[in-house]
Design an enzyme around this catalytic site. Structure first.
Site, PDB file in Angstrom:
ATOM      1  N   ASP A 320       0.797  -0.988  -0.138  1.00 34.14           N
ATOM      2  CA  ASP A 320       0.199   0.038  -0.004  1.00 34.14           C
ATOM      3  C   ASP A 320       0.902   1.212   0.011  1.00 34.14           C
ATOM      4  OD1 ASP A 320      -3.101   1.077   0.491  1.00 34.14           O
ATOM      5  OD2 ASP A 320      -1.497   2.104   1.931  1.00 34.14           O
ATOM      6  N   ASN A 328      -2.314  12.694  -3.718  1.00 29.20           N
ATOM      7  CA  ASN A 328      -3.513  13.171  -4.861  1.00 29.20           C
ATOM      8  C   ASN A 328      -4.010  14.584  -4.646  1.00 29.20           C
ATOM      9  OD1 ASN A 328      -3.209  10.873  -6.505  1.00 29.20           O
ATOM     10  ND2 ASN A 328      -4.736   9.863  -5.206  1.00 29.20           N
ATOM     11  N   HIS A 333      -4.597  14.225  -9.327  1.00 26.48           N
ATOM     12  CA  HIS A 333      -4.927  12.844  -9.665  1.00 26.48           C
ATOM     13  C   HIS A 333      -4.110  12.502 -10.769  1.00 26.48           C
ATOM     14  CE1 HIS A 333      -7.900  11.835  -6.554  1.00 26.48           C
ATOM     15  NE2 HIS A 333      -8.261  13.304  -6.684  1.00 26.48           N
ATOM     16  N   ASP A 337      -2.119   9.416 -10.982  1.00 25.54           N
ATOM     17  CA  ASP A 337      -2.132   8.103 -11.968  1.00 25.54           C
ATOM     18  C   ASP A 337      -0.790   7.824 -12.800  1.00 25.54           C
ATOM     19  OD1 ASP A 337      -5.482   9.101 -13.205  1.00 25.54           O
ATOM     20  OD2 ASP A 337      -4.532   7.946 -11.343  1.00 25.54           O
ATOM     21  N   GLU A 364      -4.753   2.444  -4.530  1.00 23.68           N
ATOM     22  CA  GLU A 364      -3.133   2.414  -4.094  1.00 23.68           C
ATOM     23  C   GLU A 364      -2.673   1.159  -3.578  1.00 23.68           C
ATOM     24  OE1 GLU A 364      -4.982   4.519  -0.634  1.00 23.68           O
ATOM     25  OE2 GLU A 364      -5.285   4.487  -2.880  1.00 23.68           O
TER      26      GLU A 364
END
Length: 446
Positions: A320, A328, A333, A337, A364
């Site tokens: 994680d 983010n 974002h 990505d 994530e």
């Protein structure tokens, strides 16, 4: 007049001979028999060629259906699954023999084969060969084997026998019906009048010569023979026209049937391609290109069963990204990505051994499935993953751990005594991940 009365009757002399209707029926049957033999021979040859084409299509369909499963089983070297797939192929009706040659750079060549009892090699039955190519991950293909399907000639002959029998019965029934129709028409137009003439001649005597011959026919006809000839000619014309129409209708029907079969086959190929593409898309994460949660769950269930059956180790890593929500919020974002794509590539590079599977199971969150791997090896790989992600040096201004993106990893190993199912193994890895988070993140725990 006395000679007329006692002369031998022509009708009585004719009773020992075949009647006109009988001779006509025999001639018609002879013609129909010859026509039937020619037609049956032509249609049987066509049915034989069609049977070969149909068997080739069946073998191609079996090849397409079983090819993905065989490629996966060969890659995993699951001999039990290979035996099951080869047996399933061999049990299909058109298949006489199945031969699977497994080739690998790291293993000696192995051959799996199965054939029907009594099967013999034949040049008449079609044969299909296809290379098995496995794609362990995007951008890499590896030829893992050669699949050969041999058609069973006995199936061709069995199908041909049924087809020939059906064709012969159909033509025979048509011939009998045609002969019956000719005899019926001839009897109504000719035979009854010939009998009336014969009866009249048998009754002729000196006392009855003045009795006229009256045939029960419509008025206005000049001559019985001319009318009979016209009737026969009309019957022949009708019969010829009927046969031409029937042949034309059969040809048109065959053309429509063939066209329909081509359309159905084309639509079937398109549907299979679309289904294959849809299945691929449904098992892949669209952003990172890794396996998605569905693919991961299927692979996990398979590997867990294999580990429980064989007693070999199985290790699971759950990773994680640390403070990724803050990333983010701080960087956007789009940047998030892009970072996920880079990190996914790093995970794939670290876990690139045959059989290892990297999947994105959440926003994530990532999972790494490691067959034949002990816990110590899993922890070492987890630490390499942490170090590799850190080396990416993706700036993270909101992290409390480091100035760049880091991740935490939990490691769990399957225990035959204490792990009843994969859900328990997943919970153990998740608990280990929580310990990594609790101890300060950017580390692996197991």
């Amino acid at each position: 007049m006395t000679g007329v009365a006692h002369a031998p009757s022509p009708a009585r002399g004719a009773t020992a001979r075949l009647a006109l209707g009988t001779r006509l029926m025999l001639a018609t049957l002879g013609f129909c028999l010859a026509f039937t033999l020619v037609t049956v021979a032509a249609r049987t040859w066509s049915a034989w060629r069609g049977g070969i084409a149909s068997m080739a299509a069946d073998l191609s369909l079996l090849e397409q259906v079983f090819q993905p499963a065989l490629e996966r089983s060969v890659w995993d070297m699951d001999r039990e699954a290979l035996q099951v797939h080869v047996g399933s192929l061999a049990s299909a009706e058109p298949v006489g023999r199945v031969e699977l040659v497994v080739t690998s750079d790291n293993r000696p060549t192995e051959t799996f084969s199965r054939q029907r009892e009594g099967w013999e090699s034949s040049r008449m039955a079609p044969t299909r060969r296809v290379e098995l190519v496995h794609v362990p991950f995007a951008g890499r293909q590896e030829t893992v084997g050669l699949l050969t399907l041999y058609g069973d000639e006995r199936v061709l002959w069995s199908r041909l026998q049924r087809e020939a029998l059906a064709i012969g019965l159909t033509q025979l029934i048509q011939s009998l019906l045609l002969a019956s129709l000719v005899v019926l028409v001839f009897s109504r137009l000719v035979t009854q009048h010939v009998r009336r003439i014969a009866e009249h001649l048998e009754q002729l005597s000196a006392e009855t010569l003045d009795r006229p011959l009256v045939l029960q026919r419509p008025a206005g006809r000049r001559d019985e023979l001319s009318q009979l000839e016209a009737g026969v000619n009309h019957l022949q014309a009708n019969l010829s026209d009927h046969l031409r129409r029937q042949q034309r209708y059969e040809h048109e029907l065959a053309g429509h049937r063939d066209r329909l079969a081509e359309l159905v086959q084309a639509r079937t190929v398109e549907l299979e391609a679309a289904n294959h593409q849809l299945q691929t898309l449904s098992r892949t994460d669209p952003l990172t290109g890794l396996a998605n949660r569905r693919h991961f769950d299927e692979a996990a269930a398979t590997e867990f069963k294999r580990a429980r059956r064989s007693g070999r180790p199985l290790c699971l890593l759950l990773a994680d990204l640390d403070y990724f929500k803050r990333y983010n919020d701080r960087h956007g974002h789009a940047a998030g990505d892009a970072s996920l794509v880079r990190i996914a590539g790093t995970l794939r590079d670290c876990a690139s051994r045959a059989g290892e599977l990297v999947a994105r199971i959440g926003g994530e969150e990532f999972a790494v499935l490691l067959p034949d791997t002990q816990a110590a090896q899993g922890r070492a790989l987890a630490q390499r993953i942490c170090d590799a992600v850190a080396r990416l040096d993706i700036a993270h201004g909101a992290s409390e751990v480091a100035p760049h993106i880091t991740l935490s990893v939990g490691v769990a190993q399957y225990d035959p005594q204490g792990t009843p199912d994969f859900a328990a193994l997943f919970q153990e890895a998740d608990a280990a991940l929580y310990r990594s988070k609790h101890r300060g993140r950017n580390q692996a725990s197991g």
